[in-house]
Write an enzyme that holds these catalytic residues in place. Structure first.
Site, mmCIF file in Angstrom:
data_model
loop_
_atom_site.group_PDB
_atom_site.id
_atom_site.type_symbol
_atom_site.label_atom_id
_atom_site.label_comp_id
_atom_site.label_asym_id
_atom_site.label_seq_id
_atom_site.Cartn_x
_atom_site.Cartn_y
_atom_site.Cartn_z
ATOM 1 N N GLY A 13 0.830 -1.211 0.000
ATOM 2 C CA GLY A 13 0.000 0.000 0.000
ATOM 3 C C GLY A 13 0.857 1.250 0.000
ATOM 4 O O GLY A 13 0.555 2.221 0.691
ATOM 5 N N ALA A 14 1.935 1.215 -0.793
ATOM 6 C CA ALA A 14 2.954 2.269 -0.711
ATOM 7 C C ALA A 14 2.689 3.463 -1.623
ATOM 8 O O ALA A 14 3.475 4.399 -1.666
ATOM 9 C CB ALA A 14 4.331 1.682 -1.018
ATOM 10 N N SER A 142 -4.545 -0.732 14.049
ATOM 11 C CA SER A 142 -5.287 0.508 14.331
ATOM 12 C C SER A 142 -5.776 0.448 15.775
ATOM 13 O O SER A 142 -6.064 -0.641 16.290
ATOM 14 C CB SER A 142 -6.501 0.623 13.400
ATOM 15 O OG SER A 142 -7.369 1.645 13.858
ATOM 16 N N TYR A 155 -13.856 -3.408 10.006
ATOM 17 C CA TYR A 155 -12.497 -2.857 10.119
ATOM 18 C C TYR A 155 -11.884 -3.214 11.482
ATOM 19 O O TYR A 155 -10.734 -3.668 11.563
ATOM 20 C CB TYR A 155 -12.579 -1.341 9.941
ATOM 21 C CG TYR A 155 -11.258 -0.611 9.936
ATOM 22 C CD1 TYR A 155 -10.430 -0.637 8.816
ATOM 23 C CD2 TYR A 155 -10.849 0.137 11.044
ATOM 24 C CE1 TYR A 155 -9.229 0.054 8.807
ATOM 25 C CE2 TYR A 155 -9.650 0.827 11.035
ATOM 26 C CZ TYR A 155 -8.845 0.786 9.915
ATOM 27 O OH TYR A 155 -7.649 1.466 9.913
ATOM 28 N N ILE A 188 -4.699 9.580 11.523
ATOM 29 C CA ILE A 188 -3.574 10.063 10.717
ATOM 30 C C ILE A 188 -4.129 10.778 9.480
ATOM 31 O O ILE A 188 -5.090 10.290 8.865
ATOM 32 C CB ILE A 188 -2.674 8.877 10.266
ATOM 33 C CG1 ILE A 188 -2.443 7.868 11.403
ATOM 34 C CG2 ILE A 188 -1.354 9.390 9.681
ATOM 35 C CD1 ILE A 188 -1.739 8.379 12.618
HETATM 36 P P1 NAI Z 1 -4.741 5.137 2.211
HETATM 37 O O1 NAI Z 1 -6.102 4.799 1.764
HETATM 38 O O2 NAI Z 1 -4.267 6.549 2.101
HETATM 39 O O3 NAI Z 1 -3.661 4.192 1.500
HETATM 40 C C1 NAI Z 1 -3.833 2.813 1.426
HETATM 41 C C2 NAI Z 1 -3.051 2.272 0.243
HETATM 42 O O4 NAI Z 1 -3.274 0.842 0.190
HETATM 43 C C3 NAI Z 1 -3.521 2.828 -1.106
HETATM 44 O O5 NAI Z 1 -2.408 3.229 -1.882
HETATM 45 C C4 NAI Z 1 -4.261 1.676 -1.745
HETATM 46 O O6 NAI Z 1 -4.238 1.678 -3.158
HETATM 47 C C5 NAI Z 1 -3.542 0.474 -1.152
HETATM 48 N N1 NAI Z 1 -4.346 -0.752 -1.200
HETATM 49 C C6 NAI Z 1 -5.667 -0.868 -0.935
HETATM 50 N N2 NAI Z 1 -6.064 -2.133 -1.145
HETATM 51 C C7 NAI Z 1 -4.978 -2.843 -1.522
HETATM 52 C C8 NAI Z 1 -4.771 -4.191 -1.902
HETATM 53 N N3 NAI Z 1 -5.773 -5.073 -1.931
HETATM 54 N N4 NAI Z 1 -3.525 -4.588 -2.258
HETATM 55 C C9 NAI Z 1 -2.502 -3.689 -2.266
HETATM 56 N N5 NAI Z 1 -2.650 -2.390 -1.926
HETATM 57 C C10 NAI Z 1 -3.875 -1.971 -1.566
HETATM 58 O O7 NAI Z 1 -4.671 4.645 3.729
HETATM 59 P P2 NAI Z 1 -3.740 5.087 4.960
HETATM 60 O O8 NAI Z 1 -4.512 6.024 5.790
HETATM 61 O O9 NAI Z 1 -2.401 5.447 4.496
HETATM 62 O O10 NAI Z 1 -3.707 3.702 5.754
HETATM 63 C C11 NAI Z 1 -2.608 2.802 5.718
HETATM 64 C C12 NAI Z 1 -2.813 1.759 6.795
HETATM 65 O O11 NAI Z 1 -2.912 2.405 8.063
HETATM 66 C C13 NAI Z 1 -4.111 0.972 6.635
HETATM 67 O O12 NAI Z 1 -3.885 -0.376 7.009
HETATM 68 C C14 NAI Z 1 -5.045 1.636 7.613
HETATM 69 O O13 NAI Z 1 -6.057 0.765 8.061
HETATM 70 C C15 NAI Z 1 -4.087 1.998 8.732
HETATM 71 N N6 NAI Z 1 -4.554 3.057 9.599
HETATM 72 C C16 NAI Z 1 -4.830 4.314 9.117
HETATM 73 C C17 NAI Z 1 -5.270 5.302 9.983
HETATM 74 C C18 NAI Z 1 -5.569 6.693 9.536
HETATM 75 O O14 NAI Z 1 -6.036 7.483 10.370
HETATM 76 N N7 NAI Z 1 -5.315 7.056 8.287
HETATM 77 C C19 NAI Z 1 -5.491 5.013 11.414
HETATM 78 C C20 NAI Z 1 -5.178 3.670 11.800
HETATM 79 C C21 NAI Z 1 -4.730 2.746 10.919
#
Ligand code: NAI
Length: 247
Positions: A13-14, A142, A155, A188
């Site tokens: 998910g980079a 999370s 989730y 975040i």
């Molecule tokens: P985001 O939505 O900005 O980025 C997630 C990335 O994962 C995207 O680039 C997306 O294309 C990719 N992705 C989605 N499904 C995928 C799949 N099946 N295979 C490969 N890549 C995939 O999300 P964010 O906020 O950066 O979150 C990253 C991690 O942090 C997640 O696991 C999220 O649950 C966790 N998190 C985020 C929080 C927040 O407040 N933003 C809080 C707590 C946890």
């Protein structure tokens, strides 16, 4: 500063958000990046930006919920890079709805990406780490996996699962000097949270003692620490990065 020189770090998910911030922090710490994301165009673009800034990396479009796709991608990476030292299980999604209205596919999709995706990547990458007798795995969970949240049963279940999975994997892989830890972020600032209403955001802010939301880099910094040599005696732990929301 270059604590991770000569290390290969796979980050899922980079393409954006916390995963992208991890890629930047790991690159700055000297690691070679192996970036995967389901969004092929974005991950290619991200890789080009890293290459243009002088950081070499391999980037592949991969849906982590598919074991076949993960196996193929890791095979390609190992052919080219010979090893993977660090795995950051970051990719995750939300499909929020109150339980009574939650569709079966919303449940299945979130569990498939957030939990099975972590299983797929850890299973395949740990096979290589076991041979290397070294490795660091960091799962991005999370705080919702610890405290729950109305509208996020799928989730929360997936993230609680990620924590239980990390602890079990930590016990299994410890004998090979592979550490497995989890980070539980609070709120975040990424695309995942930007669509929330101002009302929800304000309510959240009231519950955060430090009085602000976090930047993705504040999660990435901890991931770099947990993957580095200073953390070699830390395994099976969950670290909250939440401004004091949960104590
Ligand atoms: P985001 O939505 O900005 O980025 C997630 C990335 O994962 C995207 O680039 C997306 O294309 C990719 N992705 C989605 N499904 C995928 C799949 N099946 N295979 C490969 N890549 C995939 O999300 P964010 O906020 O950066 O979150 C990253 C991690 O942090 C997640 O696991 C999220 O649950 C966790 N998190 C985020 C929080 C927040 O407040 N933003 C809080 C707590 C946890």
């Amino acid at each position: 500063m270059l604590d991770l020189k000569d290390k290969v770090a796979m980050i899922t998910g980079a393409a954006q958000g916390i995963g992208r911030a991890c890629a930047e922090s790991f690159a700055r710490a000297g690691a070679y990046l192996f970036l995967v994301d389901i969004d092929q165009d974005s991950i290619r673009k991200t890789a080009k930006e890293f290459n243009d800034s002088g950081f070499d990396c391999l980037a592949l479009g991969v849906d982590i919920s598919s074991l076949n796709q993960v196996e193929e991608a890791v095979r390609k990476a190992l052919d080219k890079l010979k090893k993977i030292d660090i795995l950051i299980n970051n990719a995750g999604i939300t499909r929020d709805a109150l339980l009574l209205r939650m569709k079966e596919e919303d449940w299945d999709k979130v569990l498939a990406v957030n939990l099975k995706g972590v299983f797929n990547c850890t299973k395949v990458v740990s096979r290589a780490m076991v041979k290397q007798r070294a490795g660091s795995i960091v799962n991005i969970a999370s705080i919702i996996g610890q405290i729950g949240n109305a509208g996020q049963a799928n989730y929360a279940a997936s993230k609680a699962g990620v924590i239980g999975f990390a602890k079990s994997a930590a016990r299994e892989l410890a004998a090979r000097q592979i550490t497995v830890n989890a980070i539980a972020p609070g709120f975040i600032k990424t695309r995942m949270t930007e669509s929330l209403s101002e009302e929800v955001k304000n309510k959240m802010l009231e519950r955060i003692p430090l009085g602000r939301f976090a930047e993705p880099e504040e999660v990435a910094d901890l991931a770099v620490f947990l993957a580095g040599s200073s953390a070699r005696y830390i395994t099976g732990q969950v670290f909250r990065v939440d401004g004091g929301m949960v104590m």
